[in-house]
Design a protein around this motif. Sequence first.
Motif, PDB file in Angstrom:
ATOM      1  N   TRP A  91       0.849  -1.197   0.000  1.00  0.00           N
ATOM      2  CA  TRP A  91       0.000   0.000   0.000  1.00  0.00           C
ATOM      3  C   TRP A  91       0.874   1.232   0.000  1.00  0.00           C
ATOM      4  N   PRO A  92       0.579   2.227  -0.793  1.00  0.00           N
ATOM      5  CA  PRO A  92      -0.446   2.333  -1.831  1.00  0.00           C
ATOM      6  C   PRO A  92       0.109   2.101  -3.237  1.00  0.00           C
ATOM      7  N   LEU A 114      -4.722   5.140   8.125  1.00  0.00           N
ATOM      8  CA  LEU A 114      -5.031   5.470   6.729  1.00  0.00           C
ATOM      9  C   LEU A 114      -6.122   6.524   6.608  1.00  0.00           C
ATOM     10  N   GLN A 134      -7.289   3.694  -2.309  1.00  0.00           N
ATOM     11  CA  GLN A 134      -6.332   4.781  -2.472  1.00  0.00           C
ATOM     12  C   GLN A 134      -6.494   5.296  -3.885  1.00  0.00           C
ATOM     13  N   SER A 141      -2.856  12.256  -2.967  1.00  0.00           N
ATOM     14  CA  SER A 141      -3.264  10.892  -2.646  1.00  0.00           C
ATOM     15  C   SER A 141      -4.352  10.933  -1.582  1.00  0.00           C
ATOM     16  N   GLN A 142      -5.423  10.193  -1.806  1.00  0.00           N
ATOM     17  CA  GLN A 142      -6.542  10.157  -0.861  1.00  0.00           C
ATOM     18  C   GLN A 142      -6.878   8.710  -0.519  1.00  0.00           C
ATOM     19  N   THR A 143      -7.284   8.495   0.737  1.00  0.00           N
ATOM     20  CA  THR A 143      -7.829   7.209   1.151  1.00  0.00           C
ATOM     21  C   THR A 143      -9.325   7.392   1.337  1.00  0.00           C
TER      22      THR A 143
END
Length: 154
Positions: A91-92, A114, A134, A141-143
């Motif tokens: 990840w990611p 996260l 992700q 970058s977004q979760t």
Amino acid sequence: MMDLILWRHAEAEDPSDGVDDLARGLTQRGEKQAARMAAWLDRQLPEGLRVLASPARRTEQTASALGRKFKMRAELLPGGTPQDLLELAQWPRAKGTVLVVGHQPMLGQTIAQLMGLEAPECVVRKGAVWWLRQRQRLDQSQTVLIAVQSPELL
């Protein structure tokens, strides 16, 4: 884009003196929980996903309910860290979907990290799934939380 699905093992036998924690199996209720969640997951999961599980008996039994190939990895044993889990899942950086069958508090700690929560961990019910994604948005970058599912609700 990468999906990370965290599945806590279903209800297991209570710890007892003289019984190795890793040898504890699922209860009858746990077997039903695992089967219900596996049926739900099977309808949602893409082909080609990687499935990783702790080598504890209860997580092996939970993962087996899905009926797909999986690898048991010591990094997912109780006492592991979110960093262990995330490194193993890649990840990611990885593409596609990774399903991890594991334990509390590692799963809840990973979710909290996260999702940027202030709490040190989230409560993950036995047999429940948290599905995270992700993604890149505007060079950031977004979760994203895709779903939370409990076997009692199926």
